[in-house]
Design a protein around this motif. Structure first.
Motif, PDB file in Angstrom:
ATOM      1  N   CYS A  44       0.951  -1.237   0.059  1.00 58.95           N
ATOM      2  CA  CYS A  44      -0.006  -0.043   0.028  1.00 58.95           C
ATOM      3  C   CYS A  44       0.901   1.268   0.077  1.00 58.95           C
ATOM      4  O   CYS A  44       2.105   1.149   0.298  1.00 58.95           O
ATOM      5  N   CYS A  48      -3.926   2.766   6.169  1.00 59.42           N
ATOM      6  CA  CYS A  48      -5.041   3.575   6.628  1.00 59.42           C
ATOM      7  C   CYS A  48      -5.017   2.994   8.355  1.00 59.42           C
ATOM      8  O   CYS A  48      -4.884   1.929   8.498  1.00 59.42           O
ATOM      9  N   CYS A  51      -7.021  -0.127   9.338  1.00 56.96           N
ATOM     10  CA  CYS A  51      -6.515  -1.327   8.660  1.00 56.96           C
ATOM     11  C   CYS A  51      -6.198  -2.372   9.441  1.00 56.96           C
ATOM     12  O   CYS A  51      -5.357  -2.006  10.144  1.00 56.96           O
ATOM     13  N   GLY A 105      -4.161  -5.049   0.464  1.00 60.09           N
ATOM     14  CA  GLY A 105      -3.213  -4.219  -0.303  1.00 60.09           C
ATOM     15  C   GLY A 105      -3.917  -3.314  -1.425  1.00 60.09           C
ATOM     16  O   GLY A 105      -5.024  -3.356  -1.621  1.00 60.09           O
TER      17      GLY A 105
HETATM   18  S1  SF4 Z   1      -5.194  -2.829   2.554  1.00 59.89           S
HETATM   19 FE1  SF4 Z   1      -6.794  -1.291   2.186  1.00 59.89          FE
HETATM   20  S2  SF4 Z   1      -7.429  -0.439   3.941  1.00 59.89           S
HETATM   21 FE2  SF4 Z   1      -5.562  -1.613   4.443  1.00 59.89          FE
HETATM   22  S3  SF4 Z   1      -3.881   0.087   4.322  1.00 59.89           S
HETATM   23 FE3  SF4 Z   1      -3.845  -0.831   2.099  1.00 59.89          FE
HETATM   24  S4  SF4 Z   1      -5.521   0.878   1.232  1.00 59.89           S
HETATM   25 FE4  SF4 Z   1      -5.716   0.997   3.389  1.00 59.89          FE
END
Ligand code: SF4
Length: 420
Positions: A44, A48, A51, A105
């Motif tokens: 990523c 977030c 998450c 991800g």
């Molecule tokens: S998997 Fe989705 S929710 Fe988790 S950090 Fe990555 S973008 Fe954000």
């Protein structure tokens, strides 16, 4: 196949294409001649706050070696499973792959050429008749050039991590995109001819209010995605926000997270709103325009076979479940050294298969066919559902048992009770 419990669950692949499941004695023969493939891309741009997935923020230089490892895992899957002690059911190698799902991800972060390479590896390794190829994408990662290349690679469905149309909520959650990015990205995808778009929303983000939730729902009305998923915020120690809520911290806006009953109200508002727009509510968290239900995800809920490739990816053969090493670096190291990344092997016993049938069956709005399960597992379910039924949590309609419509938002409590 060790363990007498497994006898009831022997699986073989019926490659004749018939829908009829033969049953002889207590041996169930599935007609799962279609296979799903899941590819995990655990990278990523940022993390977030809510998450709780095993994903990491790494330099782009690590993407290509990771994809190389995934391609090697796909091409050498039989040897890899053999080395890990995974025995595939008879006929499995003849199964035809019809769905592929790139999840994360943020797989849309990858250069399209890398996605193409994984698609090539799948096409070269498996018989395939691909009808649904999904890419999870974050709106800010979409541009016209990439989207065109996705279509060229065979991607025909994009699942957007929208989460909210409110910039205040997106900022507080640590998301990289803003409301304007959602509109921009959806326009680009439509322009490249992608006709199947899914939007995820989360009920329970910090600063969410009844009004801002309504705004997010209105965003759906305007952009008309073919598919919608609505999740309730998960509060656990696996995310920074979850941990903060549990510990009464202040850094990630834990104090601005709506109360549980407000989240349940948001979910119920979404049920009514999406129903009015003509969406078919087919799974607790999922809605689709009729005929556009996620074929890949239905395999999970219907206990059909799928193979997962990449770090942390899960697989299910019908008789066994297993998962790859979670850590991306460990995963790449294993593949590079010629070792199998598969671990956490679990033989599916009769009892665990039955629990999966009940749990996954109730998640689907079609419910559970009690007679089928009683026949296949040689059990009586009446007693198991008695308490839930008299508490109004589930509802029986002939031979079908479903979650009571008003209790969908408290489904977790129902599942806990059911598995006691
Ligand atoms: S998997 Fe989705 S929710 Fe988790 S950090 Fe990555 S973008 Fe954000």
């Amino acid at each position: 196949m060790p363990g007498s419990d497994l006898v009831a669950l022997q699986v073989s692949f019926n490659t004749e294409g018939t829908e009829a499941a033969e049953k002889s004695g207590c041996v169930r023969v599935f007609s799962m001649n279609k296979l799903g493939i899941y590819i995990q891309v655990p990278f990523c741009q940022t993390k977030c706050t809510y998450c709780n997935f095993h994903t990491g923020v790494v330099s782009a230089g690590r993407f290509a070696p990771y994809v190389e490892a995934v391609c090697r895992e796909i091409r050498g899957y039989k040897e890899s499973y053999e080395a890990a002690g995974v025995t595939l059911p008879e006929g499995f190698e003849k199964a035809v792959v019809d769905t592929v799902y790139f999840g994360g991800g943020t797989p849309s972060l990858l250069e399209p050429g890398l996605l193409q390479r994984m698609m090539d590896a799948i096409r070269e390794t498996f018989e395939n008749e691909l009808c649904e190829v999904t890419l999870e994408a974050d709106p800010e990662t979409v541009d016209a050039e990439k989207a065109t290349a996705w279509v060229r690679a065979g991607i025909n469905r994009v699942s957007f991590g929208v989460q909210s149309f409110s910039d205040k909520e997106l900022v507080a959650s640590g998301r990289m995109h803003r409301r304007a990015d959602i509109y921009r990205a959806a326009g680009i995808l439509r322009g490249t001819g992608i006709r199947n778009i899914s939007f995820d929303l989360i009920a329970g983000l910090p600063h969410q209010t009844r009004e801002s939730w309504k705004e997010s729902l209105e965003g759906l009305r305007k952009l008309e995605p073919e598919h919608v998923s609505v999740y309730l915020l998960e509060v656990d120690e696996g995310s920074r926000l979850g941990l903060e809520i549990l510990q009464n911290g202040k850094r990630y806006s834990a104090g601005a997270v709506p109360a549980d009953d407000e989240m349940a109200e948001f979910y119920e508002t979404a049920c009514a709103f999406l129903g009015e727009l003509g969406y078919h509510h087919y799974e607790i968290s999922n809605w689709a325009m009729p005929g556009l239900e996620s074929r890949h995800n239905l395999k999970y809920w219907r206990r059909e076979a799928y193979l997962g490739f990449g770090a942390g990816a899960h697989s299910f053969s019908g008789t066994r479940r297993w998962a790859n090493a979670h850590d991306a670096a460990e995963y790449v190291a294993a593949i590079t050294a010629g070792r199998s990344p598969a671990e956490q092997l679990e033989a599916v016993t009769r009892e665990s298969a039955l629990e999966e049938e009940l749990f996954l069956g109730l998640r689907q709005l079609d419910g559970i066919d009690l007679k089928r399960i009683e026949r296949e597992y040689g059990v009586s379910l009446a007693e198991r559902f008695e308490g839930l039924e008299s508490a109004g949590l589930v509802k029986r309609d002939g031979e079908i048992m479903r979650l009571a419509p008003a209790k969908l938002s408290v489904s977790n409590a129902v599942f806990v009770e059911l598995m006691r």
